[in-house]
Design an enzyme around this catalytic site. Structure first.
Site, PDB file in Angstrom:
ATOM      1  N   HIS A 112       1.325 -33.557   0.318  1.00  0.00           N
ATOM      2  CA  HIS A 112       1.720 -32.852   1.535  1.00  0.00           C
ATOM      3  C   HIS A 112       1.392 -33.733   2.738  1.00  0.00           C
ATOM      4  O   HIS A 112       0.232 -33.951   3.069  1.00  0.00           O
ATOM      5  CB  HIS A 112       0.977 -31.519   1.635  1.00  0.00           C
ATOM      6  CG  HIS A 112       1.541 -30.586   2.666  1.00  0.00           C
ATOM      7  ND1 HIS A 112       1.238 -30.683   4.001  1.00  0.00           N
ATOM      8  CD2 HIS A 112       2.404 -29.548   2.548  1.00  0.00           C
ATOM      9  CE1 HIS A 112       1.871 -29.737   4.663  1.00  0.00           C
ATOM     10  NE2 HIS A 112       2.590 -29.027   3.807  1.00  0.00           N
ATOM     11  N   CYS A 150       0.869  -1.181   0.000  1.00  0.00           N
ATOM     12  CA  CYS A 150       0.000   0.000   0.000  1.00  0.00           C
ATOM     13  C   CYS A 150       0.903   1.227   0.000  1.00  0.00           C
ATOM     14  O   CYS A 150       2.026   1.170  -0.493  1.00  0.00           O
ATOM     15  CB  CYS A 150      -0.929  -0.032   1.215  1.00  0.00           C
ATOM     16  SG  CYS A 150      -0.043  -0.105   2.788  1.00  0.00           S
TER      17      CYS A 150
END
Length: 628
Positions: free
Chosen positions: A549, A28
């Site tokens: 995983h 930002c």
């Protein structure tokens, strides 16, 4: 790029746990905002030592690094180091997209997110029409006026919605993009444009145009603002960027928007409308049939999204569309009818399942599964669907069917209700029925060469071999993946890890293991065994990219209790032992051993279907996932 910022980027990447630990970065005005895979790898103390950093902060899953005026420079240095960012171009450096493809992608990105709002606004208008048709509400009452302006909001403020989406596509600060849209929709400017007096800005004429309901001007302006932002960022001193950058961007963008881009965009929009009206006048009702018949092939090029603004412009300015969305309805319903016919006629159970799901999807306006997975694959059904869509379009053109809402599926039925009364609804329903039924019948008449059974495919492959194209094209043949572990099947939705449950990494399923061995799910290549051994990236010869995983948060074990039997880049056969782990020891450490099996490039396919129900037992090497 200054050397100190590149060094800062290197230090920051290392402190974030390495490049592989960073999922995504954006920023930002003052902060770098990171999403990471493993929070425990982030070394906050090292980051705070950097002179460019004035603070750090965790906000839920987001790690914020406060860099103040230097945020842009550090961000660009990180981007140059290969960190995935919102500004990272998705263009393939080897096969860059052409100008037309980029334009279509931009229009798609701007328009697609607006569909829910457009649908809601249109349905509110349908409700209002029904209320007045059945004399439940007077068109002079305040109730009518309130419901009416609620239904008009999306169309009236369309530039705001487009600006918000365009800001993401063109990588423009969203608040500035909305600011530009506000310039077009300012009540003061609207009243000035409606007045008799000429409007000038420093002597330059401002075209008196009303931009409510417009599409093209704001898309063009946000695109241009991207380059204005880059220019301003280059010329402003670092110490005053926070104040000077946004001010200069608006001071440069606003006049360009009012004096140049707005009028040009309006001319383009009006030109498209004139072109459509010209074709309609010359070809009459036939143009609807032609466009409907061509839509499957337009979809294949991605150009169908480029037609959306034309249809929206027709609805916004004239109250209804008689071509773009009408022809889409015919095409989508025809794809649905053809897929249903394939589901009924096919003898292959997998094709029946796929065609049925694709038919329902097309019924609701999503035709890619039907087009790529069924009709185009089987060849003759796509011809049947195209011919039937053309017939339905001609029927719609003859009856001058109008759509009062931007709809392209079975939900278009209430969208036929409008100024033309109930007769338009009747004709619209007839058009839909003709498109669907004609496609269903034509598919049966033309027939198709049914897909082979699994045994036939195996025999054919053994006799003739499989070409590289067939191996790599997920639309030619289904991909079978086998269970890498023995245990109990779970859906991804029930995995206690939001990343897998929300399918952020891709689609697939999971297994709670009862044995501590992981095997290859197909013939392929082990791309990467993580240092901690708990994760395996595998690419099957079919082209499917698979992540295995083992457990949740087991990365914290740092490889303890795990043993690898393969190395990166090693080719293996289905069933080869990849990793062994001490199941009981890991359980005692308190870790959930749910093992997720995810197809990470699922966007290259239609879907991944688990072959077993949740809770059922499965052995390593048994069929687990079918990717189509």
């Amino acid at each position: 790029m200054k050397k100190d910022y590149l060094e800062t980027a290197d230090t920051l990447i290392a402190a974030m746990g390495g490049k592989d630990n960073i999922i995504r970065l954006f920023h930002c005005m003052t902060r770098l905002r990171f999403y990471v895979k493993d929070k425990t790898k982030v070394n906050e103390k090292e980051i705070l030592k950097l002179s460019e950093v004035s603070g750090v902060n965790w906000h839920e899953e987001q790690f914020q690094v406060i860099a103040g005026n230097e945020v842009n420079a550090v961000y660009k240095a990180l981007e140059n180091k290969g960190i995935p960012t919102d500004d990272t171009r998705e263009t393939d450096p080897v096969n860059p997209k052409g100008v037309v493809s980029r334009i279509v992608d931009a229009i798609t990105g701007c328009m697609t997110p607006m569909i829910p709002a457009l649908t809601a606004a249109g349905m509110i208008k349908v409700v209002l029409t029904l209320l007045t048709t059945f004399h439940l509400v007077s068109d002079t009452s305040s109730t009518y006026q309130v419901i009416s302006f609620i239904g008009d909001v999306t169309f009236y403020f369309m530039p705001f919605l487009i600006a918000a989406n365009a800001a993401k596509i063109f990588r423009v600060n969203q608040s500035l993009a909305l600011f530009i849209a506000g310039v077009y929709l300012s009540p003061v400017f609207v009243s000035m444009a409606a007045g008799d007096a000429a409007i000038t800005l420093f002597g330059l004429p401002v075209t008196k145009v009303t931009y409510s309901y417009s599409v093209i001007p704001v898309i063009l302006m946000v695109w241009i603002t991207h380059y204005i932002e880059l220019f301003v960022d280059r010329i402003t001193p670092k110490m005053v960027k926070l104040i000077l950058n946004p001010t200069l961007v608006i001071l440069i963008s606003a006049p360009i928007a009012l004096i140049v881009v707005g009028p040009i965009g309006t001319i383009i929009g009006n030109g498209l409308a004139v072109a459509i009206n010209f074709l309609s006048a010359k070809l009459g009702f036939v143009i609807v049939g032609i466009l409907a018949a061509l839509f499957p092939f337009i979809v294949m090029t991605g150009m169908h999204h480029a037609l959306t603004p034309i249809g929206l412009n027709a609805i916004a300015t004239g109250g209804s569309d008689t071509l773009i969305f009408v022809s889409q309805v015919c095409s989508n319903l025809a794809q649905s009818g053809s897929s249903f016919a394939v589901a009924v006629k096919s003898k292959d159970s997998n094709m029946k399942q796929l065609a049925s799901a694709a038919a329902v999807s097309a019924l609701m306006g999503i035709t890619e599964p039907a087009l790529y997975g069924v009709t185009l694959k089987l060849k003759r059904p796509v011809v049947a669907a195209s011919v039937a869509a053309g017939i339905g379009g001609i029927v719609g053109g003859l009856f001058q069917v109008s759509l009062y809402i931007a709809q392209n599926c079975i939900m278009a039925i209430p969208a036929f209700i409008g100024d033309k009364g109930m007769s338009n609804l009747l004709y619209g329903i007839i058009m839909i029925i003709v498109s669907f039924v004609a496609s269903f019948i034509l598919t049966f008449i033309l027939g198709f060469e049914d897909v082979k059974s699994d045994n036939e495919i195996k025999e054919s492959s053994e006799a003739q071999g499989t070409t590289e194209t067939q191996q790599r094209n997920p639309l030619v043949e289904k991909v079978e993946l086998y269970a890498p572990v023995t245990g109990t099947v779970k859906t991804l939705a029930n995995v206690a890890d939001k990343t897998f449950a929300d399918k952020v990494l891709g689609d697939g399923a999971a297994i709670f293991p009862s044995e501590g061995r992981v095997y290859a799910p197909a013939d392929g290549t082990v791309v990467n065994i993580m240092d901690t051994k708990h994760g395996i990236m595998f690419v099957a010869d079919s082209g499917a990219e698979i992540l295995i995983h083992i457990g949740l948060d087991t990365v914290n074990l740092k490889g303890k209790y795990f043993k690898s039997y393969v190395t990166d880049g090693e080719r293996v056969k289905k069933g080869a032992l990849l990793v062994e782990f001490d199941l009981e020891a890991i359980k005692k450490e308190g870790y959930d051993l749910t093992t997720s099996v995810v197809v990470t490039n699922i966007s290259d396919y239609i879907k991944a279907v688990c072959m077993e129900k949740e809770g059922s037992e499965i052995s390593a090497g048994e069929k687990f996932l079918t990717v189509v």
